[in-house]
Design a protein around this motif. Structure first.
Motif, short mmCIF file in Angstrom:
data_model
loop_
_atom_site.label_atom_id
_atom_site.label_comp_id
_atom_site.label_asym_id
_atom_site.label_seq_id
_atom_site.Cartn_x
_atom_site.Cartn_y
_atom_site.Cartn_z
N VAL A 184 0.85 -1.19 0.00
CA VAL A 184 0.00 0.00 0.00
C VAL A 184 0.89 1.24 0.00
O VAL A 184 1.74 1.40 0.87
CB VAL A 184 -0.94 0.02 1.23
CG1 VAL A 184 -1.71 1.33 1.29
CG2 VAL A 184 -1.90 -1.16 1.17
N THR A 185 0.66 2.11 -0.98
CA THR A 185 1.42 3.35 -1.07
C THR A 185 0.67 4.51 -0.43
O THR A 185 1.29 5.39 0.17
CB THR A 185 1.70 3.69 -2.56
OG1 THR A 185 2.41 2.61 -3.16
CG2 THR A 185 2.53 4.96 -2.69
N VAL A 186 -0.65 4.51 -0.55
CA VAL A 186 -1.48 5.59 0.00
C VAL A 186 -2.59 4.98 0.86
O VAL A 186 -3.25 4.03 0.44
CB VAL A 186 -2.10 6.45 -1.13
CG1 VAL A 186 -3.06 7.48 -0.55
CG2 VAL A 186 -1.01 7.14 -1.94
N TYR A 187 -2.79 5.54 2.04
CA TYR A 187 -3.89 5.13 2.91
C TYR A 187 -4.65 6.40 3.30
O TYR A 187 -4.12 7.27 3.99
CB TYR A 187 -3.36 4.42 4.16
CG TYR A 187 -4.40 3.55 4.84
CD1 TYR A 187 -5.57 4.11 5.39
CD2 TYR A 187 -4.25 2.18 4.94
CE1 TYR A 187 -6.52 3.33 6.01
CE2 TYR A 187 -5.19 1.38 5.56
CZ TYR A 187 -6.31 1.96 6.09
OH TYR A 187 -7.27 1.18 6.70
N ILE A 188 -5.89 6.51 2.84
CA ILE A 188 -6.72 7.69 3.09
C ILE A 188 -7.66 7.41 4.26
O ILE A 188 -8.43 6.45 4.23
CB ILE A 188 -7.52 8.07 1.82
CG1 ILE A 188 -6.56 8.44 0.69
CG2 ILE A 188 -8.48 9.22 2.11
CD1 ILE A 188 -7.25 8.71 -0.63
N GLY A 189 -7.58 8.26 5.27
CA GLY A 189 -8.40 8.07 6.46
C GLY A 189 -9.79 8.63 6.31
O GLY A 189 -10.14 9.24 5.30
N LYS A 190 -10.59 8.46 7.36
CA LYS A 190 -11.98 8.92 7.30
C LYS A 190 -12.14 10.36 7.78
O LYS A 190 -13.24 10.90 7.75
CB LYS A 190 -12.89 7.99 8.09
CG LYS A 190 -12.58 7.90 9.58
CD LYS A 190 -13.50 6.88 10.24
CE LYS A 190 -13.21 6.73 11.73
NZ LYS A 190 -14.10 5.74 12.37
N TYR A 191 -11.05 10.95 8.24
CA TYR A 191 -11.11 12.36 8.63
C TYR A 191 -10.58 13.19 7.47
O TYR A 191 -11.07 13.07 6.36
CB TYR A 191 -10.33 12.58 9.93
CG TYR A 191 -10.87 11.73 11.07
CD1 TYR A 191 -12.04 12.08 11.73
CD2 TYR A 191 -10.21 10.56 11.46
CE1 TYR A 191 -12.55 11.30 12.76
CE2 TYR A 191 -10.71 9.77 12.50
CZ TYR A 191 -11.88 10.15 13.13
OH TYR A 191 -12.39 9.36 14.13
N ARG A 192 -9.57 14.01 7.67
CA ARG A 192 -9.02 14.81 6.58
C ARG A 192 -7.53 14.56 6.41
O ARG A 192 -6.81 15.39 5.89
CB ARG A 192 -9.28 16.30 6.81
CG ARG A 192 -10.76 16.66 6.78
CD ARG A 192 -10.99 18.16 6.85
NE ARG A 192 -12.42 18.45 6.76
CZ ARG A 192 -13.22 18.60 7.82
NH1 ARG A 192 -12.72 18.49 9.04
NH2 ARG A 192 -14.51 18.84 7.66
N ALA A 193 -7.08 13.41 6.88
CA ALA A 193 -5.67 13.07 6.82
C ALA A 193 -5.46 11.80 6.00
O ALA A 193 -6.35 10.95 5.89
CB ALA A 193 -5.10 12.89 8.23
N SER A 194 -4.26 11.68 5.44
CA SER A 194 -3.89 10.49 4.68
C SER A 194 -2.40 10.24 4.86
O SER A 194 -1.63 11.15 5.22
CB SER A 194 -4.23 10.65 3.20
OG SER A 194 -3.50 11.74 2.64
N PHE A 195 -1.99 9.00 4.62
CA PHE A 195 -0.58 8.61 4.68
C PHE A 195 -0.08 8.31 3.28
O PHE A 195 -0.77 7.66 2.49
CB PHE A 195 -0.39 7.38 5.57
CG PHE A 195 -0.69 7.63 7.03
CD1 PHE A 195 -0.17 8.74 7.68
CD2 PHE A 195 -1.49 6.76 7.76
CE1 PHE A 195 -0.44 8.99 9.01
CE2 PHE A 195 -1.76 6.98 9.10
CZ PHE A 195 -1.23 8.11 9.73
N LEU A 196 1.13 8.78 3.00
CA LEU A 196 1.77 8.54 1.71
C LEU A 196 3.15 7.94 1.96
O LEU A 196 3.98 8.54 2.64
CB LEU A 196 1.90 9.86 0.93
CG LEU A 196 2.77 9.84 -0.33
CD1 LEU A 196 2.17 8.92 -1.39
CD2 LEU A 196 2.94 11.25 -0.89
#
Length: 528
Positions: free
Chosen positions: A156-168
């Motif tokens: 996984v390269t990108v993980y988009i959360g349910k708030y307004r943040a994501s991990f790259l």
């Protein structure tokens, strides 16, 4: 003497006629003109004409945060902190268009944020981060993680959360130069923004009311055509259709289901409109389409082609909210009669529709709920049926999301999107909807005002009272104020973030124009 008297009388008559003529011309004619003319209060033509040119200017704040271990000390010293802007523009025609810029701030992670990132669970990290920072609606937070981070699942390269943040996951290696670092990071950032913020296609659809039909391909507007248009209110009706009460005694706990599943969703969309919810049970109400019997499966079926024919007969039986001034969203749970059970929906390829439900654009949805008769005996009818409301509400909420304009996002490769869970809808999904609704209402209000002003100019015998002119003047003034006008006739800067901070009610401010315009259209005084 007689001749002189006759001449004098004749002269007196001529003088009287001349006096009457003068009075009629000087007094009577102006009085008649004044009392019979069509009253037309002065409209702010110049202000309204300015609204014919609409170039929206939108800004999306983006924070790109580098976690520890992502950059070398040298790169971090040279690159952070800094702010960059990237801008795009799209002109629909000579009078309508939009441009937007990403205001990207690059910085290092704080101690509290790093502690949250060190969590062993990615979902827990998102929860902690949402408590650490206060994100503004419409903004996007992107945390760049080291390439070997164990927080993100493998592959996984990108993980988009349910708030307004994501991990790259960082693409930066030891061989990266200072110039290449941000360029490679921005490729991933751009991909995330296309998911968490609005897209060009969404804005094109929102501005479609200002552009002649057929200007764009239908693919871009499929989702917008499914959703209801903006309104100050919506009425949601849940109906249980039991066409065979002699065979089925159906019980559904709709009140608890609405409170537990629907109301949390509506609370999240409180910035969109006011919602009212009601329910009803209709007996002996059939779909109006005869299903086909399939001998191989001993079941009945409805094909995708026959589903549109179901709406009109069913709608005639609903009979609720006939006098409603707001759009009505209908959600029907249909329990097939015993003689047509079980009943399944088949798609165009002949495969079973897993949900056994379908939705109709800007109308609502229907779900078919089959009763298990294997354990029942015909002599023990009616069968007591307890509806599984969890399964039903999962289907209706999915349909409700589409009808309210929350588009389903297809994640790019190597991207995961966290489920909203009990939130029902993610924060960034509500932000996307808010962008669309605000732009849509600005477009509708400006388009309606300019069209009505043109109509008033063309039809000279339409009455325009002072109150109507006053309302239109206030609206024509309010729209540029709400959109923070840049250049008087060509640019309107949409300061959406300020409105988003105000309890996510920004679009309702823009709807002032729509309400006044509609009132003008329907005001009886505007008739000839």
């Amino acid at each position: 003497m007689a001749a002189a008297a006759a001449a004098e009388e004749k002269l007196r008559g001529k003088l009287s006629s001349m006096c009457m003529t003068v009075v009629v011309i000087l007094v009577g004619l102006p009085l008649w003109w004044k009392t019979t003319e069509t009253y037309r209060a002065s409209l702010p033509s110049s202000q309204i004409s300015e609204l014919d040119f609409l170039l929206l200017d939108m800004t999306v704040p983006v924070e790109v945060v580098f976690a520890r271990g992502t950059l070398t000390a040298e790169l971090q010293k040279k690159l952070l902190p800094q702010t960059q802007f990237s801008q795009k523009q799209n002109l629909l025609d000579g009078k309508t268009g939009f441009k937007y810029r990403y205001e990207k701030t690059y910085r290092s992670v704080t101690g509290l944020e790093q502690d949250a990132i060190m969590s062993r669970n990615v979902e827990g990290a998102f929860v902690t981060l949402s408590q650490v920072y206060e994100s503004s609606a419409g903004s996007v937070m992107i945390y760049v993680m080291p390439a070997d981070s164990q927080l993100l699942p493998e592959g996984v390269t990108v993980y988009i959360g349910k708030y307004r943040a994501s991990f790259l996951r960082s693409p930066v290696t030891g061989s990266h130069s200072v110039e290449d670092v941000l360029q490679d990071i921005d490729d991933g950032v751009e991909e995330i923004l296309q998911t968490m913020s609005f897209t060009d296609e969404m804005m094109l659809a929102a501005l479609s009311s200002r552009v002649p039909s057929g200007t764009f391909g239908t693919d871009s507007f499929t989702a917008s055509m499914t959703a209801f248009k903006s309104s100050l209110g919506y009425e949601i009706t849940f109906s249980l259709l039991n066409p065979d009460p002699k065979s089925h005694e159906v019980c559904w706990n709709i009140e608890d289901a609405v409170n537990n599943y629907v109301q949390p969703f509506l609370d999240k969309l409180a910035f969109v409109a006011n919602f009212s919810v009601d329910s009803q049970i209709l007996y002996y109400a059939v779909l109006g389409v005869t299903p086909r019997f399939d001998r191989t499966s001993s079941s009945f079926s409805l094909t995708e082609d026959s589903l549109p024919h179901v709406i009109n007969p069913v709608e005639a039986k609903l009979g609720s909210n006939v006098a409603s001034s707001y759009p009505v969203l209908n959600f029907l749970l249909y329990v097939p009669e015993y003689s047509h059970s079980p009943l399944y929906i088949h798609d165009s390829s002949g495969s079973l529709v897993e949900s056994n439900a379908f939705h109709s654009s800007r109308w609502g949805g229907i779900m078919i709920y089959n009763v298990d008769h294997q354990q029942s005996n015909e002599t023990l009818l009616p069968v007591s049926v307890q509806v599984d409301m969890v399964r039903v509400m999962e289907v209706f909420l999915t349909q409700l999301r589409l009808l309210m304009g929350i588009q389903k996002v297809q994640p790019p490769p190597e991207t995961l999107i966290q489920s909203p869970g009990n939130m029902v809808v993610t924060d960034w999904e509500t932000d996307r909807l808010l962008w669309v609704r605000t732009v849509e209402n600005i477009a509708m209000a400006t388009n309606t005002l300019t069209s009505l002003a043109q109509l008033m100019d063309e039809i000279g015998n339409i009455v325009i009272h002072d109150n109507i002119a006053s309302e239109e003047g206030a609206t024509a003034t309010a729209l540029p104020e709400k959109t923070e006008t840049g250049k008087a006739t060509t640019h309107h800067h949409v300061n959406l973030l300020q409105e988003l901070h105000q309890e996510c009610r920004g679009w309702l401010n823009h709807s002032v124009g729509m309400v006044a315009a509609e009132k003008w259209t329907g005001d009886p005084s505007t008739g000839p």
